[in-house]
Structures are given as structure tokens and as C-alpha cells.
Scaffold this active site. Structure first.
Site, PDB file in Angstrom:
ATOM      1  N   LYS A 124       0.862  -1.184   0.000  1.00 11.89           N
ATOM      2  CA  LYS A 124       0.000   0.000   0.000  1.00 11.89           C
ATOM      3  C   LYS A 124       0.895   1.230   0.000  1.00 11.89           C
ATOM      4  O   LYS A 124       2.043   1.174   0.430  1.00 11.89           O
ATOM      5  CB  LYS A 124      -0.913   0.010   1.233  1.00 11.89           C
ATOM      6  CG  LYS A 124      -2.227   0.739   1.019  1.00 11.89           C
ATOM      7  CD  LYS A 124      -3.194  -0.055   0.168  1.00 11.89           C
ATOM      8  CE  LYS A 124      -4.523   0.674   0.007  1.00 11.89           C
ATOM      9  NZ  LYS A 124      -5.504  -0.149  -0.716  1.00 11.89           N
ATOM     10  N   ASP A 164      -6.811   4.226  -4.957  1.00  9.49           N
ATOM     11  CA  ASP A 164      -7.497   4.092  -3.680  1.00  9.49           C
ATOM     12  C   ASP A 164      -8.178   5.434  -3.447  1.00  9.49           C
ATOM     13  O   ASP A 164      -8.399   6.191  -4.410  1.00  9.49           O
ATOM     14  CB  ASP A 164      -6.501   3.736  -2.553  1.00  9.49           C
ATOM     15  CG  ASP A 164      -7.183   3.277  -1.269  1.00  9.49           C
ATOM     16  OD1 ASP A 164      -7.691   2.151  -1.247  1.00  9.49           O
ATOM     17  OD2 ASP A 164      -7.212   4.057  -0.298  1.00  9.49           O
TER      18      ASP A 164
END
Length: 446
Positions: A124, A164
């Protein structure tokens, strides 16, 4: 392995990282029993190797705003685990981004990606830069500056980021263009790309669609149809929009939508025309959800609130982490909610999860129910590698099958002796075992 001891050690090593500790605690508590069936795991300290990221890449991002002033933000990439494939996970651009939040997301991503059965590790990244209120030119200059720092650490067989919160098709396009400029390579370095340059059909819809496919499977375990059910949806971004779209296609009635300023409640339901308005408002005009109540005066706007006090059959939080706390969960229970499925990552606090499970309602964590997004990202990687483009139906069929398989694995590992399906345990154990076996097979890296 004693989960509490591992968590205590991690708290000492990483103080002031509450989101990360929360995520680790929730997973370790559910896999402890299974882990201890395998003494070979403990001999190689597998649990700490799984919890602590392989590496954390942190850098400064300098960019120029429209007034010619130099602005500075922080950029990050957490490469958590690549035992089953290249690192894979989104980039988040939001003022709240910090190491703790990205570590929790990367840790969760490892299990989510494993559940898809596709060869993808977990990662991430992102920045505390927020695209909100910025011009297209400012967003482009930031994305280019961000990629100038990140490009050395990624590659189609190393680490493949995606979008995201705050990173949609616009941002992915700008970053892809900069990567191509820096490397002179046209490769599948990012997923969520535009259709014109290697993107996959269904990718924008995938997280929301997959969320509803999983919800359908949950309801079927109790012989319940989704058709006619009222649904509370939080968020107004990509996940919320396509969750609403698929709910409508399957006959449900979405009642709410929200952003960081508040939520709207439409007692008549959000239909396809109203959804089209939300999509234009959020994707094109970059507006706020309160405008919906001006466009449709019968709807109510609740500033500074979340939608969990509205009476409905189902709730699907699609906004951000920890948006449903214990009080919210109790409101949902008191209003007769029968199922909660998470479109966002860890949107329910531990107190909320306990309330849902104590009341034996259908509840699924995001690592399972929102895995459709990364699943289709993996399918986009496959198409890029093959230099092929699959049809919409082909991708959607793959997505539907993957979500069915994830549900089956959750049932396999999460069904209790009383018949209640603990989807949290099922998802964690299924994902953990796949990664753990891969780590064992590959030895201990020095």
C-alpha cells in the site's frame, strides 16, 4: 504463538500506530488456533515476519502549485509481503495518510490478495496530498513529482500500484504517463488505467460489484433474497457508486450516500437517474453530496453525521476506516439490520464487530467483501501481460466466480459449531494459510 504477546511486542516496536495495531490484533486473534496447529511456523518466527513489512519507502514530494509556489508533501510505499506474487495494492492521496494507516492497509492487503487466489503480494502507499480543491494542472504536477520518487521501487514483476481514496483514473493516468517518460517503457505498471492504454473493463466497477456479489452469497446462506431490501451506503466515491449501481440491478433500494461533510437520506431510494447525478457531481464537478438535497428536495441532508441511524435492512460502509463505532453498530442492530458487508477497508471498529457477531447477524470484513477491486486489478495485469483485452462479460464472470470462491473459503474456515459463519475468522485463516505455506516453501530470506 500467543496473539496478545505478539501484539504487545509490536506495540513496543511501533508506538503511536493505532490503525496498524488494530488490524494486526484483529487478524492474530482469529488465526491463533490455526497457527498453533503448525509448530513449524513458530520455529521460523513466521508471524513476526508476516506482520512486519518487508520494507517501508518514505520520501519527500516537491511540486509547484498554480501560483508558482513550491509545495511539499510526504510520499510512502509499504511493501508488506511478496510471497505469492509481486507487491500489489493501492495508492491513497488524502490528508489523513500516515505510516500507521498505510501499514494497516498493506497488512490487510496481503490477506485480501491471497483470498483472490491470484498471484499477488500485498502493499500500500500514497501521500498526505489531497486532490480535493486542486486544479487538474496541480494534480498532474503532484502525480508527476510523486512518480519521480516512486518509479525506482516498482515494476510489472516487482510492485504494481493501483488507485485508492483520492486516486482515480485521472491520477493513475498522470502517474502512468510519468513512469513511461522516465523509463521509456510501456508496461502494466499501474492498474486502474484508462481503456485507451491498457485498462480492464469492469475495473472501475469491480470493488462495488464484488461487494454486492459477496452480499448476495451471504444472504443465500439464510435463504434471503436481496431484491426489495433497503440498504444504507456510506461514501460517494468509486466503491459507493458501483455498490449502488449493482444493488439497483439486483432489485435492492439504496437509501443513503455520504462524504466527509455529511450524508443524504432519500426515502424514495436512489434510482439510476439519481445515481447518474451523483456520479457527475463527484466525478466531474468534484462537488459535495449536500448538493443532492438541493437537486432532489424530498431528500434530507445531515451535515457532520453518518447514516447508521437510518432504519434499513442492510448496511454497507464504503467510505473509510473506523466509520462504524460501537454506538453506530448498536443503532443498526436496534433498527433491525440483518447484514453488514464492508466496501471500505476496516470501516468497523473492534467494538462494532463484536456487537455484530454477538447478535449473530451476517457480517463480513472488507478483506473478503471488497476484494473484487484487487481481483480485477490482477485480471488487468494478466491482460497486460498477454497484450489482450477481454470482453466485459468475460471480466465480470471472472469477478463473480472469484467472489463466490472467496465466500466458499470463508464458509469453510469460519463456520462455527452452532452453524454461525464467522466471516472474519474464515477470511483471515484462508488468507493466512496460503501466504504462510508460500513463505515456508521459500525459506528464510537473509
Amino acid at each position: 504463538m500467543k496473539a496478545t504477546e505478539v501484539v504487545s511486542k509490536l506495540q513496543h516496536l511501533f508506538p503511536n500506530q493505532p490503525e496498524y495495531i488494530q488490524a494486526v490484533s484483529q487478524v492474530l486473534g482469529t488465526i491463533e488456533e490455526e497457527y498453533n496447529k503448525h509448530p513449524e511456523f513458530d520455529r521460523v518466527n513466521l508471524i513476526e515476519r508476516l506482520c512486519i513489512p518487508d520494507r517501508i519507502i518514505q520520501f519527500r514530494v516537491n511540486w509547484i502549485d498554480d501560483k508558482g509556489n513550491v509545495q511539499t508533501n510526504m510520499g510512502y510505499r509499504i511493501q508488506q509481503n511478496n510471497s505469492i506474487g509481486p507487491y500489489k495494492g493501492g495508492l491513497r492521496f488524502h490528508a489523513s495518510v500516515n505510516v500507521s494507516i498505510l501499514k494497516f492497509l498493506a497488512f490487510e492487503q496481503v490477506f485480501k490478495n491471497a483470498l483472490t487466489t491470484l498471484p499477488m503480494g500485498g502493499a500500500k502507499g500514497g501521500s498526505d496530498f489531497s486532490p480535493r480543491g486542486k486544479s487538474n494542472a496541480e494534480v498532474m504536477r503532484f502525480c508527476q513529482a510523486f512518480m519521480r520518487e516512486l518509479w525506482n521501487y516498482i515494476g510489472p514483476d516487482i510492485d504494481v500500484p493501483a488507485g485508492d481514496i483520492g486516486v482515480g483514473g485521472r491520477e493513475v493516468g498522470y502517474m502512468f504517463g510519468q513512469y513511461k517518460t522516465l523509463t521509456h517503457q510501456f508496461v502494466g505498471i499501474l492498474t486502474g488505467k484508462g481503456q485507451e492504454f491498457g485498462g480492464s473493463l469492469i475495473r472501475p466497477e469491480a470493488t462495488g460489484y464484488g461487494n454486492v456479489y459477496f452480499l448476495e452469497n451471504m444472504l443465500k446462506t439464510r435463504g434471503i433474497s436481496l431484491s426489495g431490501k433497503t440498504v444504507l451506503v456510506s461514501g460517494a466515491g468509486n466503491v459507493a457508486q458501483y455498490t449502488i449501481e449493482k444493488l439497483l440491478q439486483l432489485g435492492a433500494k439504496p437509501l443513503t450516500c455520504s462524504d466527509s461533510d455529511g450524508f443524504i437520506y432519500d426515502p424514495d431510494g436512489i434510482d439510476t437517474n439519481k445515481l447518474a447525478y451523483i456520479m457527475e457531481l463527484k466525478n466531474i464537478e468534484r462537488g459535495r453530496i449536500k448538493e443532492y438535497a438541493k437537486e432532489y428536495p424530498h431528500a434530507q441532508y445531515f451535515p457532520g453525521e453518518r447514516p447508521w441511524g437510518i432504519k434499513a435492512d442492510i448496511a454497507t460502509p464504503c467510505a473509510t476506516q473506523n466509520e462504524i463505532d460501537g454506538k453506530d453498530a448498536q443503532k443498526l442492530i436496534d433498527n433491525g439490520i440483518i447484514a453488514v458487508t464492508e466496501g471500505a477497508n476496516m470501516p468497523s471498529t473492534p467494538e462494532a464487530v463484536k456487537i455484530f457477531q454477538d447478535k449473530k447477524i451476517l457480517y463480513c470484513p472488507g478483506k473478503a467483501s471488497n476484494a473484487g477491486g484487487v481481483a480485477v486489478s490482477g485480471l488487468e495485469m494478466s491482460q497486460n501481460s498477454e497484450r489482450l483485452k477481454w470482453t466485459r462479460d468475460e471480466v465480470d464472470n471472472y469477478l463473480h466466480r472469484i467472489m463466490n470462491d472467496i465466500h466458499d473459503n470463508c464458509v469453510k474456515y469460519g463456520t462455527q459449531t452452532d452453524g454461525y459463519i464467522n466471516y472474519v475468522k474464515g477470511a483471515n485463516v484462508a488468507g493466512f494459510l496460503k501466504v504462510a505455506r508460500a513463505m515456508m516453501a521459500q525459506g528464510v530470506g537473509m
